[in-house]
Design a protein around this motif. Structure first.
Motif, short mmCIF file in Angstrom:
data_model
loop_
_atom_site.label_atom_id
_atom_site.label_comp_id
_atom_site.label_asym_id
_atom_site.label_seq_id
_atom_site.Cartn_x
_atom_site.Cartn_y
_atom_site.Cartn_z
N HIS A 1 0.83 -1.21 0.00
CA HIS A 1 0.00 0.00 0.00
C HIS A 1 0.87 1.26 0.00
O HIS A 1 1.87 1.34 0.72
N PHE A 2 0.44 2.25 -0.79
CA PHE A 2 1.12 3.55 -0.86
C PHE A 2 0.11 4.65 -0.57
O PHE A 2 -0.46 5.24 -1.49
N PRO A 3 -0.14 4.95 0.72
CA PRO A 3 -1.12 5.99 1.07
C PRO A 3 -0.70 7.40 0.65
O PRO A 3 -1.52 8.32 0.69
N GLY A 4 0.59 7.59 0.30
CA GLY A 4 1.06 8.91 -0.09
C GLY A 4 1.52 9.73 1.09
O GLY A 4 1.81 9.20 2.17
N TYR A 5 1.57 11.05 0.89
CA TYR A 5 1.99 11.95 1.96
C TYR A 5 0.83 12.14 2.94
O TYR A 5 -0.30 12.43 2.54
N VAL A 6 1.10 11.97 4.22
CA VAL A 6 0.08 12.16 5.25
C VAL A 6 0.60 13.13 6.31
O VAL A 6 1.78 13.47 6.34
N THR A 7 -0.28 13.55 7.17
CA THR A 7 0.10 14.53 8.19
C THR A 7 1.01 13.90 9.24
O THR A 7 1.11 12.67 9.36
N ARG A 8 1.61 14.77 10.03
CA ARG A 8 2.48 14.33 11.13
C ARG A 8 1.70 13.46 12.12
O ARG A 8 2.21 12.46 12.63
N GLU A 9 0.47 13.84 12.38
CA GLU A 9 -0.37 13.08 13.30
C GLU A 9 -0.66 11.69 12.74
O GLU A 9 -0.65 10.69 13.48
N GLU A 10 -0.90 11.60 11.44
CA GLU A 10 -1.19 10.31 10.83
C GLU A 10 0.04 9.41 10.80
O GLU A 10 -0.07 8.18 10.94
N ILE A 11 1.21 10.01 10.64
CA ILE A 11 2.45 9.23 10.69
C ILE A 11 2.64 8.67 12.10
O ILE A 11 3.01 7.50 12.29
N ARG A 12 2.39 9.51 13.11
CA ARG A 12 2.47 9.03 14.50
C ARG A 12 1.54 7.86 14.72
O ARG A 12 1.91 6.85 15.33
N ASP A 13 0.32 7.97 14.20
CA ASP A 13 -0.65 6.88 14.35
C ASP A 13 -0.16 5.61 13.64
O ASP A 13 -0.36 4.50 14.13
N ALA A 14 0.49 5.79 12.49
CA ALA A 14 1.01 4.65 11.73
C ALA A 14 2.10 3.92 12.50
O ALA A 14 2.15 2.69 12.52
N TYR A 15 2.99 4.69 13.13
CA TYR A 15 4.02 4.06 13.97
C TYR A 15 3.35 3.22 15.07
O TYR A 15 3.71 2.06 15.29
N CYS A 16 2.40 3.84 15.74
CA CYS A 16 1.76 3.17 16.87
C CYS A 16 0.93 1.96 16.42
O CYS A 16 0.77 1.00 17.17
N GLY A 17 0.42 2.02 15.21
CA GLY A 17 -0.44 0.95 14.72
C GLY A 17 0.27 -0.16 13.99
O GLY A 17 -0.35 -1.16 13.61
N SER A 18 1.58 -0.02 13.78
CA SER A 18 2.33 -1.02 13.03
C SER A 18 3.11 -1.94 13.97
O SER A 18 3.20 -1.71 15.17
N ASP A 19 3.72 -2.96 13.37
CA ASP A 19 4.45 -3.95 14.16
C ASP A 19 5.95 -3.95 13.85
O ASP A 19 6.72 -4.59 14.56
N LEU A 20 6.34 -3.23 12.81
CA LEU A 20 7.76 -3.15 12.44
C LEU A 20 7.99 -1.92 11.57
O LEU A 20 7.23 -1.67 10.63
N PHE A 21 9.04 -1.16 11.91
CA PHE A 21 9.49 -0.08 11.04
C PHE A 21 10.68 -0.60 10.26
O PHE A 21 11.73 -0.91 10.84
N LEU A 22 10.52 -0.70 8.94
CA LEU A 22 11.54 -1.25 8.07
C LEU A 22 12.20 -0.11 7.31
O LEU A 22 11.59 0.49 6.43
N PHE A 23 13.44 0.21 7.68
CA PHE A 23 14.14 1.36 7.10
C PHE A 23 15.33 0.85 6.29
O PHE A 23 16.41 0.62 6.83
N LEU A 24 15.11 0.69 4.99
CA LEU A 24 16.11 0.07 4.12
C LEU A 24 16.94 1.09 3.36
O LEU A 24 17.54 0.77 2.33
N THR A 25 17.02 2.30 3.88
CA THR A 25 17.79 3.36 3.23
C THR A 25 19.25 2.96 3.03
O THR A 25 19.84 2.27 3.86
N HIS A 26 19.81 3.43 1.93
CA HIS A 26 21.22 3.15 1.61
C HIS A 26 22.15 4.24 2.13
O HIS A 26 23.36 4.01 2.26
N GLU A 27 21.61 5.43 2.40
CA GLU A 27 22.44 6.56 2.81
C GLU A 27 21.58 7.61 3.47
O GLU A 27 20.48 7.92 3.01
N GLU A 28 22.08 8.19 4.59
CA GLU A 28 21.37 9.24 5.31
C GLU A 28 22.37 10.20 5.94
O GLU A 28 23.52 9.83 6.17
N THR A 29 21.90 11.43 6.25
CA THR A 29 22.68 12.29 7.13
C THR A 29 22.21 12.12 8.58
O THR A 29 22.94 12.38 9.51
#
Length: 335
Positions: free
Chosen positions: A223-251
């Motif tokens: 699923h690709f819900p697109g850009y959502v608000t900060r509040e909705e992202i917070r809800d997504a963290y709380c409602g999920s079971d795993l944060f999968l961060f497969l980034t190759h490079e970050e600051t």
């Protein structure tokens, strides 16, 4: 740079172009940090100020830097970008990456002080031959806002009609290869028994064909819900079971700190920036191949691995915005 009654200008020119990115989030964190530290600030260039914060690398920011210095103002340039994290982002980014490096070097050198989020990005920038002092200071995280709560979990699951027993994997970022979106889609295809949600959006005209094809795949669990608000992202963290961060490079990766603050399990790609700060199997789990990501994802979701979320939360607290506010104030006072 003594802060007695001196005002900071958070320069907002061209900010709308990046307000939905990590840079936009960093500016909001700076507003919060300055408020906590009791430092007067403005977003209005017409007001008087003593110090200007620059967060973007657009031409107007460089002009603002030069004009401010001519008027005897101090310029703090936040280095959110490097050549390394510019690669594998938008169409043609790899070709122009060397020019991008020259441009950001010019931008950052126009200031009096450079602040970058991590020791890793500081080390990269030092290799550019910059002539200004460089300090590493996290963008910070509002741990109170992102703290886990059951109501937020319920809102997320209700909005997307997800049963309580369903296991959900999320990630957050632009539709760019560097963020690991191709591997995310690959895992969704290989693991049809779990739901995969990618939050964020990028204009499809800016991304390579292979990324377009990946996100247009018709998978019932992707699923690709697109850009959502900060509040909705917070809800997504709380409602999920795993944060999968497969980034190759970050600051830095603010979204990683947000997930840790929400006390959900985190699985990241094992890349240099996270080598020392985020210890494998202490605060997060790490992998390098698709096979490892698949195995670890399954083990985490099925409760076959130790819960590291409390350790991750403690690490997020070290970067809480209230802590960052005091460090920022100390930087000013030392200057």
């Amino acid at each position: 740079m003594q802060m007695k009654q001196k005002k900071v200008l958070l320069y907002s020119g061209s900010l709308k172009l990046v307000e939905k990115s990590g840079v936009g989030q960093a500016v909001r964190h700076q507003q919060q940090a300055l408020s906590i530290a009791g430092v007067p600030f403005t977003m209005d260039s017409k007001e008087d100020y003593s110090i200007v914060h620059l967060n973007t690398i657009f031409p107007d920011s460089v002009l603002k830097s030069k004009r401010a210095k001519r008027k005897g103002k101090k310029v703090v340039y936040y280095a959110h970008s490097t050549m390394e994290d510019f690669r594998n982002s938008f169409r043609g980014s790899n070709v122009i990456a060397p020019l991008f490096k020259k441009w950001i070097t010019y931008c950052y050198n126009s200031g009096d002080l450079i602040i970058t989020p991590t020791d890793y990005s500081k080390e990269l920038l030092e290799g550019y031959g910059l002539k200004r002092p460089i300090i590493s200071l996290s963008n910070g995280i509002d741990t109170d806002f992102f703290k886990w709560n059951n109501e937020a979990r319920r809102r997320f699951r209700d909005k997307y009609n997800i049963p309580d027993e369903e296991k959900v994997v999320i990630s957050v970022g632009h539709y760019i290869e560097r963020k690991g979106i191709l591997d995310f889609v690959k895992l969704a295809k290989r693991m049809p028994n779990y739901q995969f949600y990618w939050f964020g959006y990028t204009n499809l005209n800016l991304i390579p064909q292979r990324v377009k094809e990946a996100i247009k795949q018709s998978l019932p669990n992707l699923h690709f819900p697109g850009y959502v608000t900060r509040e909705e992202i917070r809800d997504a963290y709380c409602g999920s079971d795993l944060f999968l961060f497969l980034t190759h490079e970050e600051t830095e990766g603010i979204v990683l700190l947000e997930a840790l603050a929400a006390k959900i399990p985190v699985l990241v790609r094992d890349i240099p920036i996270y080598k020392h700060t985020f210890k494998d199997r202490e605060t997060v789990y790490k992998g390098t191949t698709t096979e490892q990501f698949e195995e670890l994802t399954s083990q985490i979701l099925e409760g076959q691995l130790p819960d590291l979320t409390e350790n991750g939360y403690q690490l997020a607290l070290e970067r809480d915005i209230k802590v960052i506010a005091q460090r920022l104030l100390a930087i000013y006072e030392q200057g």
